[in-house]
Design an enzyme around this catalytic site. Structure first.
Site, PDB file in Angstrom:
ATOM      1  N   CYS A   2       4.311 -39.507   2.684  1.00 34.57           N
ATOM      2  CA  CYS A   2       5.106 -39.642   3.763  1.00 34.57           C
ATOM      3  C   CYS A   2       5.940 -40.808   3.602  1.00 34.57           C
ATOM      4  O   CYS A   2       5.734 -41.824   2.724  1.00 34.57           O
ATOM      5  CB  CYS A   2       3.964 -39.862   5.033  1.00 34.57           C
ATOM      6  SG  CYS A   2       2.907 -38.752   5.131  1.00 34.57           S
ATOM      7  N   ARG A  27       8.979 -38.764  -0.694  1.00 32.66           N
ATOM      8  CA  ARG A  27       7.663 -38.930  -0.279  1.00 32.66           C
ATOM      9  C   ARG A  27       6.915 -37.755   0.465  1.00 32.66           C
ATOM     10  O   ARG A  27       5.731 -38.114   0.486  1.00 32.66           O
ATOM     11  CB  ARG A  27       7.506 -40.325   0.252  1.00 32.66           C
ATOM     12  CG  ARG A  27       8.733 -41.371  -0.679  1.00 32.66           C
ATOM     13  CD  ARG A  27       8.197 -42.574  -0.320  1.00 32.66           C
ATOM     14  NE  ARG A  27       6.828 -43.002  -0.506  1.00 32.66           N
ATOM     15  CZ  ARG A  27       6.162 -44.067  -1.144  1.00 32.66           C
ATOM     16  NH1 ARG A  27       7.007 -45.050  -1.597  1.00 32.66           N
ATOM     17  NH2 ARG A  27       5.058 -44.281  -1.453  1.00 32.66           N
ATOM     18  N   TRP A  77       3.845 -35.466   4.605  1.00 28.62           N
ATOM     19  CA  TRP A  77       3.354 -34.763   3.762  1.00 28.62           C
ATOM     20  C   TRP A  77       2.031 -34.487   4.395  1.00 28.62           C
ATOM     21  O   TRP A  77       1.092 -35.372   4.684  1.00 28.62           O
ATOM     22  CB  TRP A  77       3.082 -35.804   2.491  1.00 28.62           C
ATOM     23  CG  TRP A  77       2.568 -34.816   1.075  1.00 28.62           C
ATOM     24  CD1 TRP A  77       3.072 -33.953   0.230  1.00 28.62           C
ATOM     25  CD2 TRP A  77       1.247 -34.721   1.019  1.00 28.62           C
ATOM     26  NE1 TRP A  77       2.386 -33.639  -0.334  1.00 28.62           N
ATOM     27  CE2 TRP A  77       0.990 -34.030  -0.200  1.00 28.62           C
ATOM     28  CE3 TRP A  77      -0.047 -35.286   1.631  1.00 28.62           C
ATOM     29  CZ2 TRP A  77      -0.224 -33.595  -0.909  1.00 28.62           C
ATOM     30  CZ3 TRP A  77      -1.168 -35.112   0.893  1.00 28.62           C
ATOM     31  CH2 TRP A  77      -1.386 -34.158  -0.434  1.00 28.62           C
ATOM     32  N   ASN A 103       1.572 -43.765   8.328  1.00 33.50           N
ATOM     33  CA  ASN A 103       1.038 -43.211   6.832  1.00 33.50           C
ATOM     34  C   ASN A 103      -0.307 -43.560   6.410  1.00 33.50           C
ATOM     35  O   ASN A 103      -0.694 -44.690   6.870  1.00 33.50           O
ATOM     36  CB  ASN A 103       1.990 -43.711   5.771  1.00 33.50           C
ATOM     37  CG  ASN A 103       3.616 -43.568   5.899  1.00 33.50           C
ATOM     38  OD1 ASN A 103       3.996 -42.462   6.262  1.00 33.50           O
ATOM     39  ND2 ASN A 103       4.271 -43.869   4.916  1.00 33.50           N
ATOM     40  N   GLY A 104      -0.952 -42.662   5.871  1.00 36.61           N
ATOM     41  CA  GLY A 104      -2.381 -42.993   5.546  1.00 36.61           C
ATOM     42  C   GLY A 104      -3.238 -41.902   6.229  1.00 36.61           C
ATOM     43  O   GLY A 104      -2.864 -40.659   6.609  1.00 36.61           O
ATOM     44  N   GLU A 486       0.541 -33.674 -20.852  1.00 39.45           N
ATOM     45  CA  GLU A 486       1.592 -34.125 -20.024  1.00 39.45           C
ATOM     46  C   GLU A 486       2.868 -33.117 -19.850  1.00 39.45           C
ATOM     47  O   GLU A 486       3.324 -32.563 -19.140  1.00 39.45           O
ATOM     48  CB  GLU A 486       2.261 -35.320 -20.504  1.00 39.45           C
ATOM     49  CG  GLU A 486       3.549 -35.829 -19.864  1.00 39.45           C
ATOM     50  CD  GLU A 486       3.603 -35.645 -18.518  1.00 39.45           C
ATOM     51  OE1 GLU A 486       2.490 -36.003 -17.970  1.00 39.45           O
ATOM     52  OE2 GLU A 486       4.790 -35.581 -17.685  1.00 39.45           O
ATOM     53  N   LYS A 490       3.820 -31.420 -16.622  1.00 40.01           N
ATOM     54  CA  LYS A 490       5.331 -31.166 -16.025  1.00 40.01           C
ATOM     55  C   LYS A 490       5.668 -29.717 -15.908  1.00 40.01           C
ATOM     56  O   LYS A 490       6.275 -29.502 -14.730  1.00 40.01           O
ATOM     57  CB  LYS A 490       6.414 -31.817 -16.983  1.00 40.01           C
ATOM     58  CG  LYS A 490       7.522 -32.440 -16.788  1.00 40.01           C
ATOM     59  CD  LYS A 490       7.300 -33.983 -16.399  1.00 40.01           C
ATOM     60  CE  LYS A 490       6.151 -33.990 -15.421  1.00 40.01           C
ATOM     61  NZ  LYS A 490       5.675 -35.391 -15.368  1.00 40.01           N
ATOM     62  N   GLU A 493       4.147 -28.305 -12.612  1.00 41.14           N
ATOM     63  CA  GLU A 493       4.495 -29.084 -11.460  1.00 41.14           C
ATOM     64  C   GLU A 493       5.708 -28.453 -10.860  1.00 41.14           C
ATOM     65  O   GLU A 493       5.775 -28.520  -9.393  1.00 41.14           O
ATOM     66  CB  GLU A 493       4.665 -30.662 -11.763  1.00 41.14           C
ATOM     67  CG  GLU A 493       3.702 -31.473 -11.471  1.00 41.14           C
ATOM     68  CD  GLU A 493       4.161 -32.824 -11.667  1.00 41.14           C
ATOM     69  OE1 GLU A 493       3.898 -33.888 -10.701  1.00 41.14           O
ATOM     70  OE2 GLU A 493       4.798 -33.182 -12.601  1.00 41.14           O
ATOM     71  N   HIS A 509     -12.393 -22.016 -30.214  1.00 41.16           N
ATOM     72  CA  HIS A 509     -13.719 -22.309 -29.448  1.00 41.16           C
ATOM     73  C   HIS A 509     -13.818 -21.263 -28.200  1.00 41.16           C
ATOM     74  O   HIS A 509     -14.456 -21.545 -27.141  1.00 41.16           O
ATOM     75  CB  HIS A 509     -14.240 -23.713 -29.528  1.00 41.16           C
ATOM     76  CG  HIS A 509     -14.475 -24.343 -30.706  1.00 41.16           C
ATOM     77  ND1 HIS A 509     -15.585 -23.960 -31.627  1.00 41.16           N
ATOM     78  CD2 HIS A 509     -13.498 -25.181 -31.350  1.00 41.16           C
ATOM     79  CE1 HIS A 509     -15.628 -24.861 -32.552  1.00 41.16           C
ATOM     80  NE2 HIS A 509     -14.413 -25.530 -32.544  1.00 41.16           N
ATOM     81  N   LYS A 607       5.767 -37.747  -4.077  1.00 42.34           N
ATOM     82  CA  LYS A 607       6.000 -39.040  -5.199  1.00 42.34           C
ATOM     83  C   LYS A 607       4.765 -39.945  -5.218  1.00 42.34           C
ATOM     84  O   LYS A 607       4.419 -39.966  -6.361  1.00 42.34           O
ATOM     85  CB  LYS A 607       7.253 -39.603  -4.660  1.00 42.34           C
ATOM     86  CG  LYS A 607       7.576 -40.639  -6.161  1.00 42.34           C
ATOM     87  CD  LYS A 607       7.941 -39.968  -7.501  1.00 42.34           C
ATOM     88  CE  LYS A 607       8.429 -40.791  -8.357  1.00 42.34           C
ATOM     89  NZ  LYS A 607       8.028 -40.055  -9.898  1.00 42.34           N
TER      90      LYS A 607
HETATM   91  C1  AGP Z   1       3.686 -36.905 -12.532  1.00 41.89           C
HETATM   92  O1  AGP Z   1       4.729 -36.104 -12.627  1.00 41.89           O
HETATM   93  C2  AGP Z   1       3.141 -36.605 -11.318  1.00 41.89           C
HETATM   94  N1  AGP Z   1       3.854 -36.342 -10.115  1.00 41.89           N
HETATM   95  C3  AGP Z   1       1.774 -37.312 -10.922  1.00 41.89           C
HETATM   96  O2  AGP Z   1       0.685 -36.891 -11.685  1.00 41.89           O
HETATM   97  C4  AGP Z   1       1.674 -39.025 -11.026  1.00 41.89           C
HETATM   98  O3  AGP Z   1       1.873 -39.092 -12.393  1.00 41.89           O
HETATM   99  C5  AGP Z   1       0.556 -39.388 -10.322  1.00 41.89           C
HETATM  100  O4  AGP Z   1       0.362 -39.005  -9.341  1.00 41.89           O
HETATM  101  C6  AGP Z   1       0.335 -40.996 -10.783  1.00 41.89           C
HETATM  102  O5  AGP Z   1       1.323 -41.711  -9.839  1.00 41.89           O
HETATM  103  P1  AGP Z   1       1.759 -43.072 -10.132  1.00 41.89           P
HETATM  104  O6  AGP Z   1       2.228 -43.242 -11.423  1.00 41.89           O
HETATM  105  O7  AGP Z   1       2.734 -43.460  -9.170  1.00 41.89           O
HETATM  106  O8  AGP Z   1       0.051 -43.658  -9.981  1.00 41.89           O
END
Ligand code: AGP
Length: 612
Positions: A2, A27, A77, A103-104, A486, A490, A493, A509, A607
Site C-alpha cells: 500500500c 507498492r 494491496w 497502511n499496516g 534466485e 525471478k 514472480e 534423489h 514491492k
Molecule cells: C524479489 O524479486 C521479491 N520481490 C521479494 O522476494 C523481495 O526480495 C523480498 O520481499 C524482500 O524485500 P526487501 O529486500 O525489500 O526486504
C-alpha cells in the site's frame, strides 16, 4: 505494501495526490482512492473518489472539477477484504466527517468491528481500516480536537499502522500516526506533504521528516507539530533526500525492471567507490560501526532476509565462509523470530533488505537486539526503518528500485556481502594477496556486467523458448545453488510459470522423475571444481529428453549436455555467482515480456512487504 500520500497547501490537492499515487503504485495496485476537503463548498465539503484497479482507473473516475487544497490518497494491496471499490481507501465515518487512509494491519479489528456494530455503527467495507474512521469520529463527537481524537483512537488499536486522517470540520489539516509502517512528512515552501515513501513527493521537495514508531504529527500548510502519546511536543528535524525525479522515470526503457537491470554497471561502480582499500587489501566499511577488533571477536555469522534477499543471503554466507573461514548461514527472517532463536553474543547477525521496511526482517532485527545480539544491515533505502534500527551497516547505493521483481538491489546485496566477507576475512585468516585478488575481482564487475548485458538478444531468444514451457527447473551446486534459487524466483514472480530450484546434486534423489521434453532446466555450470559433476548432471537431464540452458563460463566443454549455452565472463570463484545471476534476470524479464505479462507489477505481489 500500500501507499499513502497527503497534501496541505495552496495547490489543488487532487493532481498532487494522483501524481504521488502513480509513483507509489508499485507498492500496491489493486485499488486506489483520494479524499479532498473543500470548505468553500457547503454542499460538498469533502469528496471521496475510489476505484478498483490501477491509479489510471481512479483518474478516469475523477470528476472534471474536484476542488480542494487538502487531501489524502492511497493505493491498496489487499489484506482484509477483496480488492474492490468498497474496500478501497479512504474510509469514511458514518457521519461523513472523518476520512482515513491506512497502511499496516489492525490485529484487533474483529473485536473493534463487532463492538462498533453492537453500538449501531454501520460498517460499509470488509477492511480492518474502517474501524479507525469510526473510532476517530466518536472521539470528535465528544468535542476532542482532531489530534486528540486520533491519539485516543490509536490507543484502542493493536497492530501496525501508518495513518493519515482528515476531519471535514478541520480543513487545512492532516493528522498522521506511525507504528510499524513507514511514514514521512515532506516540507515544502508554504505547503506540506505526507507520504509512506519518498517517491510520492520527490517532485515537490527533498526536505523530509522521517517519523518514528509512536510518532504523531499534525500537519498544516505552514508546517507540522509532532507529538507522542506521552509528550505533547517532540522535536523532529528534516533531512535532505538524495533522490531525483529522473531516477523514478522509465528513461526510454519499456519497463522499470529493464531499466534497473541495465543500470547495474554504473550503479555497481558507484557502490564500490571509496570502499576498496588497496593498501591493506580490505574493504572500508565505516558505517558498520565495528572496529577490526570487534569484527575479530565474531565466531559465527547469521544472515537474515526474505525472499530474494534471503537467497542472496545464502550466497553471502558462503562468501563469508570462503573468505573469512568462520561458520555462516542464512535463514528466512520470516521464520527466525517465531522459533525463539538462541542469540549468541559471539555471532554477528546481518539483515539484508532492499526496502528496509520488510516487516519480517525488521522484527528479526528487534528480536536480535532484545536478546543482546549485534545486528548490522545491508540496506538499500536510506533512512528506512531497518537502516535506522540496526547497530551499523552498509548502504547498498543501488538507487531507487521500482520494479517489484528486484534485480539491481540484489546484485548490490551480493557485492555488499563480498565487501563484508573481505573485511571479516582480513581480520581473520585471509591473506593480503587474497584480499587484493578479491578487490581486483570487484573492480572488474561493472565492465563484466556490461559485457553480459550486451548479449541481451541471445538471452531474449532463450527466454522466449523457456516461456513456452509450463514448468521448469533451475539447478546449481554450492555457490551456484543460490543463483538457481534466485533465477527460479525471478522467473515465477513475473511469468507466473512454475519454476523450481534444486541443488543439482539432489536431482537424482527425486526430481529427476519429472524430467521430460516438456520440462526444460536452466543449469548453472561455472568453471569450478564441480564443473565435471555439473556437466554429468546436465547429461542425465538430456538423457531423459529435457532441454538444458547452461549458464556457464567460456571454454567449458559442454558437448551435448546443453541444448543452448549462455556465457558469462570469469571473475574470482567467490565472486562468480554475482555474474552468473545477471542472465537469470534477463531470462525472467524477456520470458514475461514474451508472455505479455505486466512485468513491473506482477499479480498478488507488492514491492515492500510491510505486513507480517
Ligand atoms: C524479489 O524479486 C521479491 N520481490 C521479494 O522476494 C523481495 O526480495 C523480498 O520481499 C524482500 O524485500 P526487501 O529486500 O525489500 O526486504
Amino acid at each position: 505494501m500500500c501507499g499513502i500520500v497527503g497534501y496541505v497547501g495552496p495547490q489543488q490537492a487532487a493532481p498532487v495526490l494522483v501524481e504521488g499515487l502513480t509513483r507509489l503504485e508499485y507498492r500496491g495496485y489493486d485499488s486506489a482512492g483520494i479524499a479532498v476537503l473543500n470548505p468553500r463548498s457547503k454542499a460538498n465539503p469533502s469528496r471521496v473518489v475510489r476505484a478498483q484497479g490501477r491509479v489510471r482507473e481512479l483518474e478516469a473516475a475523477l470528476p472534471a472539477r474536484l476542488a480542494g487544497t487538502t487531501g489524502i490518497g492511497h493505493t491498496r494491496w489487499a489484506t482484509h477484504g477483496e480488492p474492490s471499490e468498497r474496500n478501497a481507501h479512504p474510509h469514511t465515518s458514518g457521519d461523513g466527517r472523518v476520512h482515513v487512509v491506512h497502511n499496516g494491519i489492525i490485529d484487533n479489528f474483529a473485536t473493534l468491528r463487532s463492538r462498533l456494530s453492537e453500538e449501531g455503527v454501520e460498517l460499509t467495507s470488509d477492511t480492518d481500516t474502517e474501524v479507525v474512521a469510526h473510532l476517530v469520529a466518536r472521539e470528535l463527537e465528544t468535542g476532542s480536537s482532531l489530534e486528540d481524537a486520533v491519539l485516543a483512537a490509536v490507543g484502542q488499536i493493536v497492530g501496525t499502522y501508518a495513518l493519515a486522517v482528515l476531519d471535514v470540520q478541520a480543513p487545512g489539516r492532516v493528522v498522521v500516526a506511525r507504528n510499524g509502517s513507514p511514514l514521512l512528512l515532506g516540507v515544502g515552501d508554504g505547503e506540506m506533504f505526507v507520504a509512506s515513501d519518498p517517491a510520492a513527493i520527490v517532485r515537490h521537495t527533498s526536505q523530509v521528516v522521517l517519523l518514528d514508531d509512536g510518532d504523531f504529527a499534525s500537519v498544516t500548510a505552514d508546517g507540522f507539530h509532532s507529538f507522542t502519546a506521552g509528550e505533547k511536543k517532540t522535536a523532529r528535524a528534516a533531512v535532505t533526500l538524495d533522490l531525483t525525479v529522473e531516477e523514478l522515470e522509465l528513461g526510454g526503457h519499456d519497463h522499470f525492471m529493464h531499466k534497473e537491470i541495465h543500470e547495474q554497471p554504473e550503479s555497481v561502480e558507484r557502490m564500490l567507490t571509496g570502499r576498496l582499500d588497496d593498501r591493506f587489501g580490505t574493504a572500508k566499511l565505516a558505517g558498520l560501526n565495528l572496529e577490526p577488533r570487534d569484527l575479530r571477536r565474531f565466531e559465527r555469522v547469521k544472515v537474515l532476509g526474505c525472499g530474494s534477499a534471503y537467497y542472496v543471503g545464502q550466497l553471502g554466507a558462503s562468501m563469508i565462509e570462503d573468505l573469512a573461514r568462520i561458520p555462516a548461514d542464512a535463514e528466512p527472517a520470516s521464520e527466525f523470530r517465531y522459533r525463539n532463536p538462541i542469540i549468541e553474543p559471539s555471532t554477528l547477525y546481518v539483515v539484508v533488505s532492499q526496502s528496509g521496511e520488510t516487516a519480517d526482517t525488521l522484527f528479526a532485527v528487534r528480536e536480535v537486539q532484545r536478546k543482546g545480539g549485534t545486528v548490522v544491515g545491508l540496506v538499500n533505502a536510506v533512512g528506512s526503518s531497518i537502516a535506522r534500527e540496526v547497530d551499523g551497516g552498509i548502504y547498498l547505493h543501488a538507487g531507487p528500485e521500482v520494479a517489484v521483481a528486484s534485480t539491481k538491489a540484489l546484485t548490490h546485496m551480493s557485492i555488499g556481502f563480498a565487501l563484508l566477507a573481505l573485511a571479516l576475512g582480513r581480520v581473520h585468516d585471509l591473506s593480503f594477496a587474497d584480499g587484493q585478488r578479491i578487490i581486483a575481482g570487484l573492480r572488474a564487475l561493472p565492465a563484466q556486467i556490461a559485457e553480459i548485458l550486451a548479449g541481451e538478444e541471445a538471452l531474449a531468444a532463450a527466454a522466449e523458448e523457456l516461456a513456452t514451457a509450463p514448468s521448469l527447473f533451475f539447478v546449481g551446486r554450492v555457490r551456484g545453488y543460490p543463483v538457481a534459487r534466485e533465477g527460479a524466483q525471478k522467473f515465477k514472480e513475473i511469468t507466473y510459470r512454475h519454476a523450481e530450484a534444486y541443488p543439482t546434486s539432489e536431482l537424482k534423489h527425486g526430481p529427476l522423475a519429472l524430467i521430460s521434453p516438456e520440462l526444460p532446466s536452466v543449469a548453472i555450470i561455472p568453471e569450478d571444481d564441480l564443473v565435471e559433476r555439473n556437466i554429468t548432471a546436465a547429461q542425465e537431464i538430456r538423457a531423459r529428453g529435457g532441454a538444458v540452458v547452461a549458464i556457464t563460463h567460456p571454454g567449458v566443454e559442454l558437448g551435448d549436455a546443453a541444448t543452448s549455452r549462455i556465457e558469462v565472463p570469469r571473475n574470482e570463484v567467490e565472486l562468480d555467482p554475482i555474474l552468473l545471476t545477471i542472465p537469470t534476470q534477463l531470462l525472467g524479464y524477456h520470458a514475461a515480456v514474451a508472455l505479455g505479462e505486466d512485468v513491473d507489477r506482477p499479480r498478488n505481489l507488492a514491492k515492500s512487504v510491510t505486513v507480517e
